[in-house]
Scaffold this motif. Structure first.
Motif, mmCIF file in Angstrom:
data_model
loop_
_atom_site.group_PDB
_atom_site.id
_atom_site.type_symbol
_atom_site.label_atom_id
_atom_site.label_comp_id
_atom_site.label_asym_id
_atom_site.label_seq_id
_atom_site.Cartn_x
_atom_site.Cartn_y
_atom_site.Cartn_z
ATOM 1 N N ALA A 42 61.489 79.565 36.414
ATOM 2 C CA ALA A 42 62.086 78.679 35.407
ATOM 3 C C ALA A 42 63.021 77.615 35.986
ATOM 4 O O ALA A 42 63.572 76.821 35.240
ATOM 5 C CB ALA A 42 62.835 79.520 34.380
ATOM 6 N N THR A 43 63.184 77.573 37.309
ATOM 7 C CA THR A 43 64.113 76.600 37.897
ATOM 8 C C THR A 43 63.536 75.187 37.964
ATOM 9 O O THR A 43 64.276 74.244 38.202
ATOM 10 C CB THR A 43 64.538 77.028 39.319
ATOM 11 O OG1 THR A 43 63.385 77.087 40.153
ATOM 12 C CG2 THR A 43 65.258 78.367 39.295
ATOM 13 N N GLU A 44 62.224 75.035 37.787
ATOM 14 C CA GLU A 44 61.577 73.721 37.803
ATOM 15 C C GLU A 44 60.667 73.610 36.581
ATOM 16 O O GLU A 44 60.394 74.596 35.902
ATOM 17 C CB GLU A 44 60.754 73.528 39.089
ATOM 18 C CG GLU A 44 61.554 73.585 40.369
ATOM 19 C CD GLU A 44 62.580 72.467 40.528
ATOM 20 O OE1 GLU A 44 62.509 71.454 39.813
ATOM 21 O OE2 GLU A 44 63.463 72.609 41.392
ATOM 22 N N GLY A 45 60.187 72.395 36.329
ATOM 23 C CA GLY A 45 59.274 72.167 35.217
ATOM 24 C C GLY A 45 57.916 72.786 35.493
ATOM 25 O O GLY A 45 57.550 73.042 36.640
ATOM 26 N N ARG A 46 57.174 73.038 34.417
ATOM 27 C CA ARG A 46 55.843 73.626 34.512
ATOM 28 C C ARG A 46 54.874 72.857 33.630
ATOM 29 O O ARG A 46 55.254 72.319 32.593
ATOM 30 C CB ARG A 46 55.838 75.095 34.041
ATOM 31 C CG ARG A 46 56.501 76.061 34.963
ATOM 32 C CD ARG A 46 57.924 76.343 34.664
ATOM 33 N NE ARG A 46 58.229 76.666 33.267
ATOM 34 C CZ ARG A 46 59.424 76.438 32.732
ATOM 35 N NH1 ARG A 46 60.387 75.891 33.445
ATOM 36 N NH2 ARG A 46 59.676 76.744 31.480
ATOM 37 N N ALA A 47 53.610 72.849 34.015
ATOM 38 C CA ALA A 47 52.561 72.220 33.207
ATOM 39 C C ALA A 47 52.040 73.237 32.203
ATOM 40 O O ALA A 47 51.802 74.391 32.552
ATOM 41 C CB ALA A 47 51.424 71.739 34.093
ATOM 42 N N LEU A 48 51.883 72.824 30.964
ATOM 43 C CA LEU A 48 51.301 73.697 29.943
ATOM 44 C C LEU A 48 49.808 73.435 29.766
ATOM 45 O O LEU A 48 49.098 74.237 29.182
ATOM 46 C CB LEU A 48 52.018 73.507 28.607
ATOM 47 C CG LEU A 48 53.487 73.918 28.595
ATOM 48 C CD1 LEU A 48 54.098 73.655 27.234
ATOM 49 C CD2 LEU A 48 53.637 75.387 28.975
ATOM 50 N N ARG A 49 49.347 72.307 30.289
ATOM 51 C CA ARG A 49 47.930 71.976 30.230
ATOM 52 C C ARG A 49 47.540 71.293 31.534
ATOM 53 O O ARG A 49 48.303 70.494 32.070
ATOM 54 C CB ARG A 49 47.638 71.056 29.055
ATOM 55 C CG ARG A 49 46.148 70.974 28.740
ATOM 56 C CD ARG A 49 45.843 70.049 27.582
ATOM 57 N NE ARG A 49 45.651 68.721 28.150
ATOM 58 C CZ ARG A 49 46.186 67.614 27.673
ATOM 59 N NH1 ARG A 49 46.957 67.640 26.629
ATOM 60 N NH2 ARG A 49 45.944 66.454 28.243
ATOM 61 N N ILE A 50 46.366 71.624 32.019
ATOM 62 C CA ILE A 50 45.823 70.992 33.223
ATOM 63 C C ILE A 50 44.409 70.533 32.910
ATOM 64 O O ILE A 50 43.595 71.308 32.401
ATOM 65 C CB ILE A 50 45.815 71.963 34.425
ATOM 66 C CG1 ILE A 50 47.244 72.323 34.827
ATOM 67 C CG2 ILE A 50 45.059 71.360 35.598
ATOM 68 C CD1 ILE A 50 47.343 73.275 36.000
ATOM 69 N N ASP A 51 44.131 69.268 33.186
ATOM 70 C CA ASP A 51 42.772 68.748 33.072
ATOM 71 C C ASP A 51 42.085 68.966 34.416
ATOM 72 O O ASP A 51 42.630 68.600 35.463
ATOM 73 C CB ASP A 51 42.769 67.254 32.735
ATOM 74 C CG ASP A 51 43.336 66.982 31.355
ATOM 75 O OD1 ASP A 51 43.374 67.909 30.520
ATOM 76 O OD2 ASP A 51 43.745 65.835 31.097
ATOM 77 N N VAL A 52 40.918 69.576 34.388
ATOM 78 C CA VAL A 52 40.151 69.870 35.606
ATOM 79 C C VAL A 52 38.904 68.997 35.618
ATOM 80 O O VAL A 52 38.149 68.984 34.644
ATOM 81 C CB VAL A 52 39.751 71.359 35.660
ATOM 82 C CG1 VAL A 52 38.972 71.666 36.931
ATOM 83 C CG2 VAL A 52 40.963 72.251 35.551
ATOM 84 N N GLU A 53 38.710 68.278 36.707
ATOM 85 C CA GLU A 53 37.519 67.453 36.909
ATOM 86 C C GLU A 53 36.790 67.981 38.141
ATOM 87 O O GLU A 53 37.289 67.852 39.259
ATOM 88 C CB GLU A 53 37.905 65.992 37.117
ATOM 89 C CG GLU A 53 38.667 65.383 35.960
ATOM 90 C CD GLU A 53 39.282 64.037 36.301
ATOM 91 O OE1 GLU A 53 39.091 63.528 37.438
ATOM 92 O OE2 GLU A 53 39.971 63.488 35.432
ATOM 93 N N VAL A 54 35.637 68.583 37.934
ATOM 94 C CA VAL A 54 34.846 69.145 39.021
ATOM 95 C C VAL A 54 33.664 68.218 39.273
ATOM 96 O O VAL A 54 32.919 67.884 38.347
ATOM 97 C CB VAL A 54 34.347 70.563 38.666
ATOM 98 C CG1 VAL A 54 33.485 71.121 39.785
ATOM 99 C CG2 VAL A 54 35.516 71.490 38.366
ATOM 100 N N THR A 55 33.490 67.804 40.526
ATOM 101 C CA THR A 55 32.372 66.945 40.897
ATOM 102 C C THR A 55 31.443 67.733 41.805
ATOM 103 O O THR A 55 31.884 68.340 42.780
ATOM 104 C CB THR A 55 32.856 65.665 41.609
ATOM 105 O OG1 THR A 55 33.817 65.017 40.773
ATOM 106 C CG2 THR A 55 31.706 64.721 41.882
ATOM 107 N N THR A 56 30.155 67.708 41.465
ATOM 108 C CA THR A 56 29.169 68.446 42.244
ATOM 109 C C THR A 56 28.592 67.567 43.348
ATOM 110 O O THR A 56 28.869 66.365 43.418
ATOM 111 C CB THR A 56 28.024 68.949 41.337
ATOM 112 O OG1 THR A 56 27.379 67.825 40.742
ATOM 113 C CG2 THR A 56 28.556 69.879 40.257
#
Length: 173
Positions: A101-115
């Motif tokens: 909790a000492t730093e900010g956190r992401a509640l959502r992550i967008d993932v882009e996977v390239t094949t």
């Protein structure tokens, strides 16, 4: 009549082939023992001093990648294509609850996977605001790059930055 039944079966098999192939691959994923995969290269759109993006793949959950704000991204490039079965993300500055909790956190992550053939798969992951690793099944074949974009920050107040401790990739064995 027999010709019509055979023709209907052929058309049905042709139309259901992609779904059958996906079911077959998913079954193989679940029956195999996942093995970790390490990216050949890691690059980021932003970093705060002392907290580079390579910290997300160092195997230590007490060091992290730090960025000034949401919207920053990190890209992982792999040496050879593989089937990405699972993604394990440790959010925040550490898996230790006191440090988390000492730093900010992401509640959502967008993932882009390239094949390998250039096809892109997009996913949106919703993270729990809690310390420790969080698993996300993927099931994408021939993966060459994975890009994560941090979104929806929490705990990002003055003097703090957004932290991501660890990102682990698993392939089918």
């Amino acid at each position: 009549m027999i010709l019509a039944v055979v023709l209907a079966l052929c058309v049905g098999a042709f139309l259901l082939l992609p779904a059958g192939r996906a079911l077959f691959e998913d079954t193989r994923d679940k029956l195999s023992d996942p093995r970790p995969v390490t990216p050949a290269r890691t690059s980021a759109s932003a970093e705060v001093p002392g907290h580079p993006a390579k910290n997300t793949t160092d195997g230590l959950r007490n060091r992290y990648w730090g960025v000034p704000a949401a919207g920053a991204s990190v890209t992982y490039t792999f040496g050879k294509p593989f089937r990405l079965v699972d993604l394990l993300i440790t959010n925040g500055a550490s898996k230790d609850p006191e440090v988390y909790a000492t730093e900010g956190r992401a509640l959502r992550i967008d993932v882009e996977v390239t094949t390998e053939d250039g096809e892109r798969h997009d996913k949106q992951l919703t993270l729990s605001d809690k310390p420790g690793p969080q698993p996300f099944p993927t099931g994408i074949s021939d993966v060459k790059t994975v890009r994560l974009v941090l979104r929806s920050a929490t705990g990002l107040t003055r003097g703090r930055h957004l932290a991501l401790a660890e990102v682990e990739f698993f392939q089918r064995s």
